[in-house]
Design a protein around this motif. Structure first.
Motif, PDB file in Angstrom:
ATOM      1  N   SER A 104      -3.723  52.563   9.159  1.00 47.85           N
ATOM      2  CA  SER A 104      -4.359  52.666   7.837  1.00 47.85           C
ATOM      3  C   SER A 104      -4.454  54.115   7.374  1.00 47.85           C
ATOM      4  O   SER A 104      -4.621  54.386   6.187  1.00 47.85           O
ATOM      5  CB  SER A 104      -5.745  52.032   7.872  1.00 47.85           C
ATOM      6  OG  SER A 104      -6.554  52.700   8.810  1.00 47.85           O
ATOM      7  N   THR A 117      -7.458  41.268   7.987  1.00 50.45           N
ATOM      8  CA  THR A 117      -6.791  41.384   6.687  1.00 50.45           C
ATOM      9  C   THR A 117      -5.603  40.423   6.639  1.00 50.45           C
ATOM     10  O   THR A 117      -5.411  39.715   5.637  1.00 50.45           O
ATOM     11  CB  THR A 117      -6.316  42.838   6.464  1.00 50.45           C
ATOM     12  OG1 THR A 117      -7.429  43.702   6.638  1.00 50.45           O
ATOM     13  CG2 THR A 117      -5.734  43.023   5.082  1.00 50.45           C
ATOM     14  N   LYS A 119      -9.472  57.030  14.598  1.00 56.29           N
ATOM     15  CA  LYS A 119     -10.051  57.801  13.482  1.00 56.29           C
ATOM     16  C   LYS A 119     -10.716  59.073  14.014  1.00 56.29           C
ATOM     17  O   LYS A 119     -10.611  60.140  13.405  1.00 56.29           O
ATOM     18  CB  LYS A 119     -11.094  56.950  12.731  1.00 56.29           C
ATOM     19  CG  LYS A 119     -10.557  55.673  12.184  1.00 56.29           C
ATOM     20  CD  LYS A 119     -10.053  55.851  10.785  1.00 56.29           C
ATOM     21  CE  LYS A 119      -9.514  54.528  10.250  1.00 56.29           C
ATOM     22  NZ  LYS A 119      -8.852  54.641   8.972  1.00 56.29           N
ATOM     23  N   PHE A 165     -11.889  52.005   6.303  1.00 59.52           N
ATOM     24  CA  PHE A 165     -11.238  52.903   5.339  1.00 59.52           C
ATOM     25  C   PHE A 165     -12.210  53.953   4.819  1.00 59.52           C
ATOM     26  O   PHE A 165     -12.006  54.532   3.746  1.00 59.52           O
ATOM     27  CB  PHE A 165     -10.673  52.070   4.168  1.00 59.52           C
ATOM     28  CG  PHE A 165      -9.850  50.912   4.623  1.00 59.52           C
ATOM     29  CD1 PHE A 165      -8.543  51.098   5.044  1.00 59.52           C
ATOM     30  CD2 PHE A 165     -10.387  49.637   4.691  1.00 59.52           C
ATOM     31  CE1 PHE A 165      -7.784  50.039   5.503  1.00 59.52           C
ATOM     32  CE2 PHE A 165      -9.636  48.568   5.154  1.00 59.52           C
ATOM     33  CZ  PHE A 165      -8.337  48.768   5.557  1.00 59.52           C
ATOM     34  N   LYS A 180      -4.692  47.152  -4.115  1.00 61.97           N
ATOM     35  CA  LYS A 180      -5.622  47.401  -3.001  1.00 61.97           C
ATOM     36  C   LYS A 180      -6.131  48.847  -2.979  1.00 61.97           C
ATOM     37  O   LYS A 180      -5.422  49.775  -3.392  1.00 61.97           O
ATOM     38  CB  LYS A 180      -4.954  47.067  -1.671  1.00 61.97           C
ATOM     39  CG  LYS A 180      -3.845  48.004  -1.294  1.00 61.97           C
ATOM     40  CD  LYS A 180      -3.336  47.681   0.074  1.00 61.97           C
ATOM     41  CE  LYS A 180      -2.252  48.680   0.421  1.00 61.97           C
ATOM     42  NZ  LYS A 180      -1.787  48.586   1.741  1.00 61.97           N
ATOM     43  N   LEU A 181      -7.359  48.968  -2.490  1.00 62.88           N
ATOM     44  CA  LEU A 181      -8.020  50.262  -2.268  1.00 62.88           C
ATOM     45  C   LEU A 181      -7.971  51.194  -3.479  1.00 62.88           C
ATOM     46  O   LEU A 181      -7.758  52.398  -3.352  1.00 62.88           O
ATOM     47  CB  LEU A 181      -7.433  50.954  -1.032  1.00 62.88           C
ATOM     48  CG  LEU A 181      -7.647  50.219   0.302  1.00 62.88           C
ATOM     49  CD1 LEU A 181      -6.896  50.893   1.434  1.00 62.88           C
ATOM     50  CD2 LEU A 181      -9.116  50.096   0.651  1.00 62.88           C
ATOM     51  N   LEU A 218      -6.855  36.915   6.113  1.00 62.93           N
ATOM     52  CA  LEU A 218      -7.294  36.657   4.735  1.00 62.93           C
ATOM     53  C   LEU A 218      -6.097  36.316   3.846  1.00 62.93           C
ATOM     54  O   LEU A 218      -6.172  35.435   2.986  1.00 62.93           O
ATOM     55  CB  LEU A 218      -7.990  37.896   4.169  1.00 62.93           C
ATOM     56  CG  LEU A 218      -9.431  38.124   4.597  1.00 62.93           C
ATOM     57  CD1 LEU A 218      -9.916  39.481   4.115  1.00 62.93           C
ATOM     58  CD2 LEU A 218     -10.327  37.027   4.024  1.00 62.93           C
ATOM     59  N   ILE A 219      -5.001  37.039   4.065  1.00 61.59           N
ATOM     60  CA  ILE A 219      -3.804  36.792   3.256  1.00 61.59           C
ATOM     61  C   ILE A 219      -3.211  35.422   3.602  1.00 61.59           C
ATOM     62  O   ILE A 219      -2.836  34.648   2.712  1.00 61.59           O
ATOM     63  CB  ILE A 219      -2.778  37.936   3.459  1.00 61.59           C
ATOM     64  CG1 ILE A 219      -3.375  39.249   2.935  1.00 61.59           C
ATOM     65  CG2 ILE A 219      -1.458  37.633   2.747  1.00 61.59           C
ATOM     66  CD1 ILE A 219      -2.635  40.497   3.350  1.00 61.59           C
ATOM     67  N   PHE A 253      -0.052  48.567   5.367  1.00 64.03           N
ATOM     68  CA  PHE A 253       0.310  49.568   4.361  1.00 64.03           C
ATOM     69  C   PHE A 253       1.814  49.682   4.141  1.00 64.03           C
ATOM     70  O   PHE A 253       2.339  50.750   3.835  1.00 64.03           O
ATOM     71  CB  PHE A 253      -0.303  50.929   4.719  1.00 64.03           C
ATOM     72  CG  PHE A 253      -1.798  50.872   4.689  1.00 64.03           C
ATOM     73  CD1 PHE A 253      -2.489  51.261   3.561  1.00 64.03           C
ATOM     74  CD2 PHE A 253      -2.517  50.367   5.760  1.00 64.03           C
ATOM     75  CE1 PHE A 253      -3.866  51.158   3.501  1.00 64.03           C
ATOM     76  CE2 PHE A 253      -3.891  50.253   5.716  1.00 64.03           C
ATOM     77  CZ  PHE A 253      -4.568  50.656   4.578  1.00 64.03           C
ATOM     78  N   GLN A 282      -9.292  46.323   0.666  1.00 63.61           N
ATOM     79  CA  GLN A 282      -7.958  46.456   1.287  1.00 63.61           C
ATOM     80  C   GLN A 282      -6.986  45.349   0.895  1.00 63.61           C
ATOM     81  O   GLN A 282      -5.784  45.479   1.136  1.00 63.61           O
ATOM     82  CB  GLN A 282      -8.082  46.544   2.816  1.00 63.61           C
ATOM     83  CG  GLN A 282      -8.281  45.244   3.561  1.00 63.61           C
ATOM     84  CD  GLN A 282      -9.722  44.783   3.589  1.00 63.61           C
ATOM     85  OE1 GLN A 282     -10.550  45.209   2.800  1.00 63.61           O
ATOM     86  NE2 GLN A 282     -10.034  43.891   4.506  1.00 63.61           N
ATOM     87  N   VAL A 283      -7.481  44.263   0.302  1.00 65.59           N
ATOM     88  CA  VAL A 283      -6.555  43.230  -0.181  1.00 65.59           C
ATOM     89  C   VAL A 283      -6.660  43.080  -1.705  1.00 65.59           C
ATOM     90  O   VAL A 283      -6.268  42.069  -2.267  1.00 65.59           O
ATOM     91  CB  VAL A 283      -6.774  41.863   0.523  1.00 65.59           C
ATOM     92  CG1 VAL A 283      -6.126  41.851   1.889  1.00 65.59           C
ATOM     93  CG2 VAL A 283      -8.237  41.515   0.631  1.00 65.59           C
ATOM     94  N   GLY A 334      -0.564  44.551   2.930  1.00 67.60           N
ATOM     95  CA  GLY A 334      -2.025  44.545   2.924  1.00 67.60           C
ATOM     96  C   GLY A 334      -2.638  45.059   4.220  1.00 67.60           C
ATOM     97  O   GLY A 334      -3.574  45.854   4.191  1.00 67.60           O
TER      98      GLY A 334
END
Lengths: 289, 511
Positions: B253, B368, B234, A250, A60-61, B371-372, B312, A74-75, B309
């Motif tokens: 992240s 995310t 952020k 990201f 990833k990334l 998706l996994i 992190f 990211q995946v 994923g």
């Protein structure tokens, strides 16, 4: 023989238009980008080096490398492959939505021009009402009702854009309707559908196509915008908007994901707009004079 | 021309010096100041009505409480405004206040009558307090003298020591001031008596807290705190790097990148919260009614990949509903991924392919994770459609979909007592917050028994047993207890609760 001459004349005309388009740097740029957009749109699935939806968490990334030209998300999905297949989604949407919208717009525009005044006014009222919907608000309402999908986006674009084509066609047809050669055809007893298809349609299609080419960035933008908000194409299907959405979180440490999807989006938008303007300059007789 | 310029310059210089001197005289100087990022502005400072983490932070700092949580990594309480407090029997708690704790604005000394008023007002039906549950088993508070009183309960209530007295429900208000305000307020309490008092509040901009000179406990190390709301972690990171704040929350992240680039005067701390993030499977839905199907899904999901994923690799895999550090936390690890076992279960259930829908919110972490999950389930022949919603739409799905809901990704927040978490999975909550439609008679019995159980060990066993029952239903795939990461200047020693919440009065300078 006559048919061959017609075809020959048509091809020559297309060649001339392309030659004129390519005669300026901006025109050449737009032709290259638009051609690339459609070529990649058709071949994206075959030329993508990786499966665009296959996850590889350990990778990833990653930054751009010889293995992953535009890095990974990211995946761990290959961004370049997702971009190529995302182009297929964008081109499919653009072609399908604009074609359906064009077909509906031309059909309704011709009917409005050749029908009774009362029906014409009613249709105009409907066109103007639909045109007054703010596109984004309308899109959000439709998605709330039907859920996000490619078909929903196509529906939104068709409903948002067909009134413009219909109005344009109606205006064109109204001016053509009183032309002598059309009057002559009617006097000779030629049926209305034949007049519309053989004599009106070929004269109307040019200006409409110019507007359509300028609407393609709108379609791409709507899809990207909705997918960026998580309301467009359903995951894991790649699209430029979903790639932007994936990369946005990201952006500070891995900006290449956003750049990878943002750059084609900007280039395509500029290219289609430029192409439309150049086509208008070349095809519009008034401007030519 | 030149003379004019010189005159102008001289005039400007004199004015500038004059203004600077006036400012120097009028602006108070503080021995120690701290700028703290908060996720949002507070919106409600009434302990019976608070709703957000930011409300909680300020409530903990400006109101006195009999007991308070220690600033540490474990949930432990200590005496605060109480000189002593003890449980005389299952239904009675005796307290004695420390003398000399003063209200602001000349409202006198904090007394047992204020305690009586503050706790009993939760029972006032006219108040219709959303946090009335904090004190639902309260019968009354009996005032013995100026500083002492007895808290009488209708029934034994174990969470009183974890999620009521040391938490927001234990905040003491001024009876006199409240009566003057008609018993209700939102953002201006008028009178407070905690370690800090509000000096100023610019809505959406900053809240300034200054040390309260009538506080009779240990004086806070910082005289002045500026709470600056920055919603986007952020952006908050940028503000920290630019020196605009001394401590801030950071996005998970950002943790790996930040860990690699920390300078010598910066420290990073990640703590698991008491909140819980899980995948829920609706046992009442036609496609998921068969427990073998639910178990197959549970076995097929790669939780470690989700942690890697989406988070992190930072948080630990959750072992159940109850977070580490809380009573009833289970140490028993969840079984590892078993794709072959999952396929066998589906085959046993006679299913070759299955279409399911997963509802989730549009945050990056959840998308995310989804998706996994989608990719994991594809391996066993389950085609999962992801339905992404914005927050408002998502939380109305319970009403909208009912038993048609299939799978959901959710995070619930939790005060530091498991009773507040287990209550959502009672039968009466089915379709309201219990989107798994989990129904178990033994679970119900244990929930109510644990509320009254004052023996710590027995209570812990009950919650462990309840989590086992949840696991046996195969309706829950526990993922993580979402961590809270903060970065701060190494010159400060932040006051943090075990779940990462600020305890503002415990901020200190680092040795």
């Amino acid at each position: 023989m006559a048919q061959r001459t017609n075809k020959h004349t048509g091809l020559t005309r297309v060649r001339n238009v392309i030659r004129k388009l390519c005669s300026t740097p901006l025109g050449l740029f737009s032709v290259i980008i638009v051609t690339a957009f459609f070529v990649v749109g058709i071949t994206g699935d075959w030329i993508a080096p990786y499966d665009p939806i296959k996850l590889d968490i350990r990778a990833k990334l990653q930054g751009p490398s010889s293995a992953h030209w535009l890095g990974t998300d990211q995946v761990g999905r290959d961004v370049f492959s997702r971009l190529l297949v995302g182009t297929k989604v964008a081109s499919y949407l653009a072609v399908t939505a604009v074609s359906i919208s064009l077909a509906i717009g031309i059909f309704l525009g011709m009917i409005a021009a050749f029908t009774s005044r009362w029906i014409d006014w009613s249709m105009l009222l409907i066109f103007d009402t639909v045109r007054s919907f703010p596109t984004l608000m309308f899109a959000l309402a439709v998605i709330a009702l039907f859920g996000p999908s490619i078909n929903t986006i196509i529906g939104i674009v068709v409903i948002s854009t067909f009134p413009s084509y219909a109005r344009l066609v109606r205006t064109q047809v109204l001016s053509l309707r009183s032309m002598e050669y059309i009057e002559a055809q009617r006097a000779m007893g030629t049926r209305l559908p034949r007049i519309l298809m053989r004599h009106i349609f070929p004269n109307v299609i040019g200006p409409v196509m110019i507007v359509a080419s300028m609407d393609i960035p709108l379609v791409i933008g709507v899809e990207a915008g909705l997918s960026f908000l998580g309301l467009g194409v359903r995951p894991p299907t790649p699209s430029w908007g979903t790639i932007l959405n994936d990369g946005f979180s990201f952006i500070r440490n891995t900006p290449w994901i956003v750049i990878s999807a943002g750059l084609p989006l900007i280039l395509t938008t500029v290219a289609f707009t430029t192409l439309g303007e150049r086509l208008r300059d070349i095809l519009d007789p008034k401007l030519r004079r | 021309m030149k003379i004019n310029n010189i005159l102008n310059f001289t005039t400007r210089s004199i004015l500038s010096v004059g203004i600077a001197m006036c400012l120097a005289v009028s602006v108070p100087t503080y021995a120690a100041e701290l700028k703290i990022q908060v996720q949002s502005d507070f919106g409600q400072l009434d302990p019976a009505f608070w709703a957000s983490q930011s409300d909680r932070n300020v409530i903990h700092a400006i109101y006195p409480k009999l007991i308070e949580f220690k600033s540490s990594k474990n949930w432990e309480w200590q005496l605060s405004s109480a000189e002593s407090i003890e449980q005389i029997d299952e239904l009675t708690i005796k307290f004695t206040l420390k003398p000399g704790l003063m209200w602001t604005n000349g409202y006198g000394e904090v007394s047992a009558e204020d305690v009586e008023y503050s706790f009993e007002r939760f029972l006032n039906e006219d108040l219709a307090a959303p946090n009335a549950g904090d004190w639902s088993p309260l019968k009354d508070v009996e005032v013995l003298d100026k500083y002492s009183g007895l808290i009488h309960l209708k029934e034994p209530f174990a969470p009183i020591w974890w999620s009521t007295l040391p938490y927001t429900g234990g905040a003491i208000l001024s009876k006199k001031a409240m009566e003057e305000m008609g018993g209700k307020f939102t953002t201006d309490p008028k009178v407070t008596a905690g370690p800090y008092k509000i000096e100023s509040w610019e809505q959406g901009q900053r809240t300034v807290l200054v040390a309260h000179d009538g506080w009779n406990g240990e004086a806070p190390a910082f005289d002045r705190l500026e709470l600056i709301p920055i919603n986007d972690p952020k952006l908050a990171e940028v503000a920290f790097k630019a020196g605009q704040v001394d401590i801030t929350q950071v996005a998970i992240s950002s943790v790996p990148g930040m860990q690699a680039s920390l300078s010598d005067d910066e420290l990073l701390e990640v703590r698991p919260s008491a909140d819980y993030f899980w995948l829920g499977l609706n046992a009442e839905n036609t496609n998921l009614k068969d427990a073998r199907v639910r178990e197959a899904i549970k076995k097929a999901i790669d939780v470690e990949a989700i942690i890697e994923g989406a988070y992190f690799g930072i948080p630990e895999r959750s072992t159940g509903l109850v977070a580490p550090g809380l009573i009833g936390h289970s140490e028993e690890a969840q079984p590892p991924r078993d794709v072959a076992g999952a396929k066998a279960l589906l085959a046993d259930a006679g299913i070759t392919s299955l279409n399911l829908e997963l509802e989730l919110q549009n945050s990056t972490d959840e998308q995310t994770a989804a998706l996994i999950i989608q990719s994991n389930l594809a391996e066993i022949g389950v085609n999962l459609q992801l339905n992404v919603h914005e927050s408002g739409t998502f939380w109305s799905l319970g009403d909208e979909k009912g038993v048609n809901m299939q799978m959901t990704l959710k995070t619930f927040t939790s005060p530091p007592d498991p009773a507040w978490s287990t209550q959502w999975f009672l039968e009466g909550q089915a379709g309201i917050w219990n989107w798994e439609w989990f129904k178990n008679a033994e679970y119900e019995k244990l929930h109510y028994a644990a509320l009254s159980e004052t023996d710590f060990g027995k209570r812990a066993e009950m919650y462990e047993q309840m989590q086992k029952l949840m696991d046996e239903s195969h309706s829950f795939v526990w993922l993580i207890h979402p961590p809270l990461a903060r970065v701060y200047k190494s010159s400060i020693n932040p006051g943090l609760m075990p779940n990462g919440d600020y305890k503002l009065q415990d901020f200190a300078t680092a040795n």
